[in-house]
Design a protein around this motif. Structure first.
Motif, PDB file in Angstrom:
ATOM      1  N   HIS A  37      46.528  50.244  -3.218  1.00  0.00           N
ATOM      2  CA  HIS A  37      45.428  50.872  -3.948  1.00  0.00           C
ATOM      3  C   HIS A  37      44.433  51.507  -2.981  1.00  0.00           C
ATOM      4  O   HIS A  37      44.445  51.238  -1.782  1.00  0.00           O
ATOM      5  N   GLY A  95      40.649  48.466  -2.664  1.00  0.00           N
ATOM      6  CA  GLY A  95      41.669  47.973  -3.592  1.00  0.00           C
ATOM      7  C   GLY A  95      42.236  46.627  -3.150  1.00  0.00           C
ATOM      8  O   GLY A  95      42.019  46.180  -2.017  1.00  0.00           O
ATOM      9  N   GLU A  96      42.968  45.999  -4.061  1.00  0.00           N
ATOM     10  CA  GLU A  96      43.578  44.695  -3.770  1.00  0.00           C
ATOM     11  C   GLU A  96      44.430  44.777  -2.494  1.00  0.00           C
ATOM     12  O   GLU A  96      45.195  45.718  -2.312  1.00  0.00           O
ATOM     13  N   GLY A  97      44.271  43.785  -1.646  1.00  0.00           N
ATOM     14  CA  GLY A  97      45.085  43.733  -0.424  1.00  0.00           C
ATOM     15  C   GLY A  97      44.464  44.473   0.749  1.00  0.00           C
ATOM     16  O   GLY A  97      45.076  44.548   1.820  1.00  0.00           O
ATOM     17  N   THR A  98      43.247  44.981   0.590  1.00  0.00           N
ATOM     18  CA  THR A  98      42.627  45.745   1.679  1.00  0.00           C
ATOM     19  C   THR A  98      42.495  44.901   2.947  1.00  0.00           C
ATOM     20  O   THR A  98      42.708  45.393   4.053  1.00  0.00           O
ATOM     21  N   GLN A  99      42.176  43.603   2.802  1.00  0.00           N
ATOM     22  CA  GLN A  99      42.008  42.809   4.026  1.00  0.00           C
ATOM     23  C   GLN A  99      43.314  42.720   4.820  1.00  0.00           C
ATOM     24  O   GLN A  99      43.303  42.716   6.051  1.00  0.00           O
ATOM     25  N   LEU A 100      44.437  42.693   4.123  1.00  0.00           N
ATOM     26  CA  LEU A 100      45.715  42.691   4.838  1.00  0.00           C
ATOM     27  C   LEU A 100      46.023  44.062   5.436  1.00  0.00           C
ATOM     28  O   LEU A 100      46.587  44.160   6.530  1.00  0.00           O
ATOM     29  N   GLN A 104      44.202  44.431   8.664  1.00  0.00           N
ATOM     30  CA  GLN A 104      44.921  43.756   9.752  1.00  0.00           C
ATOM     31  C   GLN A 104      46.103  44.603  10.221  1.00  0.00           C
ATOM     32  O   GLN A 104      46.336  44.766  11.420  1.00  0.00           O
ATOM     33  N   LEU A 116      39.169  45.561  -6.237  1.00  0.00           N
ATOM     34  CA  LEU A 116      39.599  44.159  -6.382  1.00  0.00           C
ATOM     35  C   LEU A 116      39.852  43.435  -5.060  1.00  0.00           C
ATOM     36  O   LEU A 116      40.004  42.217  -5.043  1.00  0.00           O
ATOM     37  N   GLY A 117      39.884  44.158  -3.964  1.00  0.00           N
ATOM     38  CA  GLY A 117      40.048  43.482  -2.676  1.00  0.00           C
ATOM     39  C   GLY A 117      38.735  43.031  -2.062  1.00  0.00           C
ATOM     40  O   GLY A 117      38.720  42.386  -1.014  1.00  0.00           O
ATOM     41  N   GLY A 119      37.767  39.020  -1.826  1.00  0.00           N
ATOM     42  CA  GLY A 119      38.584  38.371  -0.794  1.00  0.00           C
ATOM     43  C   GLY A 119      38.118  38.747   0.604  1.00  0.00           C
ATOM     44  O   GLY A 119      38.047  37.904   1.504  1.00  0.00           O
ATOM     45  N   PRO A 139      44.222  35.381   5.075  1.00  0.00           N
ATOM     46  CA  PRO A 139      45.606  35.817   5.273  1.00  0.00           C
ATOM     47  C   PRO A 139      45.781  36.305   6.709  1.00  0.00           C
ATOM     48  O   PRO A 139      44.843  36.815   7.298  1.00  0.00           O
ATOM     49  N   HIS A 184      48.430  34.852   0.494  1.00  0.00           N
ATOM     50  CA  HIS A 184      47.813  33.677  -0.120  1.00  0.00           C
ATOM     51  C   HIS A 184      48.759  33.036  -1.134  1.00  0.00           C
ATOM     52  O   HIS A 184      49.752  33.621  -1.539  1.00  0.00           O
ATOM     53  N   GLU A 220      45.495  37.050  -3.729  1.00  0.00           N
ATOM     54  CA  GLU A 220      45.387  38.512  -3.624  1.00  0.00           C
ATOM     55  C   GLU A 220      46.729  39.117  -3.181  1.00  0.00           C
ATOM     56  O   GLU A 220      47.370  38.624  -2.256  1.00  0.00           O
ATOM     57  N   GLY A 221      47.114  40.181  -3.849  1.00  0.00           N
ATOM     58  CA  GLY A 221      48.362  40.868  -3.476  1.00  0.00           C
ATOM     59  C   GLY A 221      49.592  40.328  -4.181  1.00  0.00           C
ATOM     60  O   GLY A 221      50.708  40.782  -3.903  1.00  0.00           O
ATOM     61  N   LEU A 247      52.008  42.857  -5.679  1.00  0.00           N
ATOM     62  CA  LEU A 247      52.890  43.531  -4.716  1.00  0.00           C
ATOM     63  C   LEU A 247      53.992  42.600  -4.226  1.00  0.00           C
ATOM     64  O   LEU A 247      55.116  43.026  -3.994  1.00  0.00           O
ATOM     65  N   LEU A 307      42.670  35.439  -6.683  1.00  0.00           N
ATOM     66  CA  LEU A 307      42.097  36.800  -6.650  1.00  0.00           C
ATOM     67  C   LEU A 307      43.091  37.907  -7.010  1.00  0.00           C
ATOM     68  O   LEU A 307      42.695  39.038  -7.235  1.00  0.00           O
ATOM     69  N   GLN A 309      35.305  41.295 -15.541  1.00  0.00           N
ATOM     70  CA  GLN A 309      35.937  42.439 -14.873  1.00  0.00           C
ATOM     71  C   GLN A 309      36.595  43.382 -15.891  1.00  0.00           C
ATOM     72  O   GLN A 309      36.554  44.608 -15.712  1.00  0.00           O
TER      73      GLN A 309
END
Lengths: 303, 303
Positions: free
Chosen positions: A21, A38-43, A46, A69-70, A73, B15, B21, B39-40, B43, B69, B102
């Motif tokens: 996202h 978006g979801e998963g942005t922290q990953l 990295q 949504l990220g 987190g 993560p 997670h 989160e994630g 996917l 999340l 949300q």
């Protein structure tokens, strides 16, 4: 000065084919801003070697999940990883409520300040101006309140022209004044014009981000003449009716906008999950605006 | 009957190394349950070829972000992908508030029913019993209210012993009654005992999920004799004090629990981001409980 944007994700509502996202990292003179999350942005941060705790500003366009949504987190991980520096979050007022509710239930008291600034979608607003750049929000037209953002470098001072100044007997302590445009008068009364002792800085560059919007001219004045325009292009133009129904834009329309507002380069994204192959979207945009690129994850674009 | 769990993620709070997670898919006779939803997760479901819309039940252990999340994004994608079937979500009452807030801000009215059932962490509760399995929640001891879950197959009826019954003149219409244990009496008055005409079904298997908990005996009665126990093992035992401070368990303690409650197999997970290499956690657990495995993403464990 570095001024570039890295794409972390650019898929629309449902993620697919490993595409994430919307999220982007803007690096302006080594100050990092996150644009949408978006979801998963922290990953994704990295994966592309960004340290989350280096992010100073976060700009959220609107409260559809694929754009924010990220964030909770990420905020939590910053906390767990010992962040001390303030984090500045700009987004619709409901975002604060969403963050607070989730921190409440996880019984998390952040070890750093989260400074929230509610954006408004009723007109353009300057959100910040620091020593590196200025950020302005402006309304774009989506199903729910949504803002675009323009990021503009600060005008730099001119540089001293070393070739010219080295032959002259001007004390080095005067250089900062000369850069500010103040002429130098030597003890004999001779005047050296600041404009002749310096090289003008490059014109400040600007980047506009238009996440989700129907095709409308209402926001064009805000993005006029930017160097790089990111614009959503959810559909091919054969789906122009569907685009309008869902408050989205086609690749052809994005190109038309890029022409109309006179940008240097266009970056298209927010791809519908119906397109596994993105080349047709690029091809369509290029028919009207040749300098188009796809906002592909992991790619960095200089502004 | 298929009864297996697939790991989608098993990293703890932050993560790292591409590890996600906590999230697991439990397949019980082709009915899919999602256990926790970091989160994630949407996917990860795609990556391991699960269709999200096949998930019927969701069980969330507690409201730390690394365990839930991904849920709002998943719920939204189910909506966008045309889900019609009810989705049953079990979790702490605050989760409903988080979801509703949300959906409110994204102005989403789900096209399917989301049936929410609030779990309670003050004792064991049977949450559901359908034709395939029963699910019970029970309190485990973490920094915030948290429940474990036990999933137990329904006891199946015995199968008809074809080798024996084929030689006899028993109408096929009686087979269902015989499977239910009702003896058959033929027209001459001869009695055929149901127990002699059938093969007993296998004993029902059970799976226990203990997401985040300090080492304590309080919940051991609820997980006694399960076939497969997933238990968090955030740290190596050299960090037992840190484990206690953060309401977590060590790999050695997880193995001790597996012995104490007499399980067949132990699956350890919720790995601290400090461990890039997970082998030492596995080795430590195996010193006390040989039949241990690491909960590695993408791996499926038969129960």
């Amino acid at each position: 000065m570095r001024f570039e944007v890295t794409i972390l994700g650019s898929n629309s509502a449902t993620p697919l084919y490993g595409r994430h996202h919307t999220a982007q990292v803007l690096n302006c003179n080594d100050v990092l801003s996150l644009i949408d999350c978006g979801e998963g942005t922290q990953l994704q941060l990295q994966r592309y070697n960004f340290k989350a705790n280096r992010i100073k500003y976060v700009f959220i366009s609107h409260l559809h999940g694929d754009h924010y949504l990220g964030l909770v987190g990420l905020i939590s991980s910053m906390h767990l990883n010992g962040r001390k520096e303030d984090l500045y979050v700009f987004g619709p007022s409901g975002l604060k409520e969403i963050i607070d509710l989730q921190l409440h239930y996880s019984e998390t008291q952040l070890r750093y300040n989260l400074v929230f600034h509610a954006t408004k979608a009723d007109g353009a607003r300057q959100l910040l101006a620091d020593s590196n750049f200025e950020v302005t929000s402006f309304p774009i037209s989506h199903r729910i309140p949504c803002t675009g953002y323009v990021f503009k470098e600060k005008q730099r001072l001119p540089r001293i022209n070393k070739e010219i100044i080295e032959g002259l007997d001007i004390p080095i302590g005067y250089y900062p004044l000369i850069k500010k445009g103040i002429d130098y008068t030597d003890p004999s009364g001779k005047i050296y014009k600041a404009s002749e002792l310096t090289i003008p800085a490059a014109l400040p560059k600007s980047y506009a981000f238009c996440s989700d919007t129907i095709y409308t001219e209402s926001y064009w004045p805000y993005i006029k003449d930017v160097d790089l325009l990111y614009h959503e292009a959810t559909f091919l133009h054969e789906m122009v009716d569907r685009a309008a129904e869902t408050f989205h834009t086609t690749a052809l329309q994005a190109a038309e906008i890029a022409n109309a507002v006179n940008v240097n380069k266009l970056l298209i994204g927010h791809f519908s999950a119906r397109y596994k192959d993105l080349q047709p979207l690029l091809d369509e945009s290029k028919t009207l605006f040749a300098n188009t690129a796809l906002a592909i994850e992991g790619q960095t674009f200089e502004i």
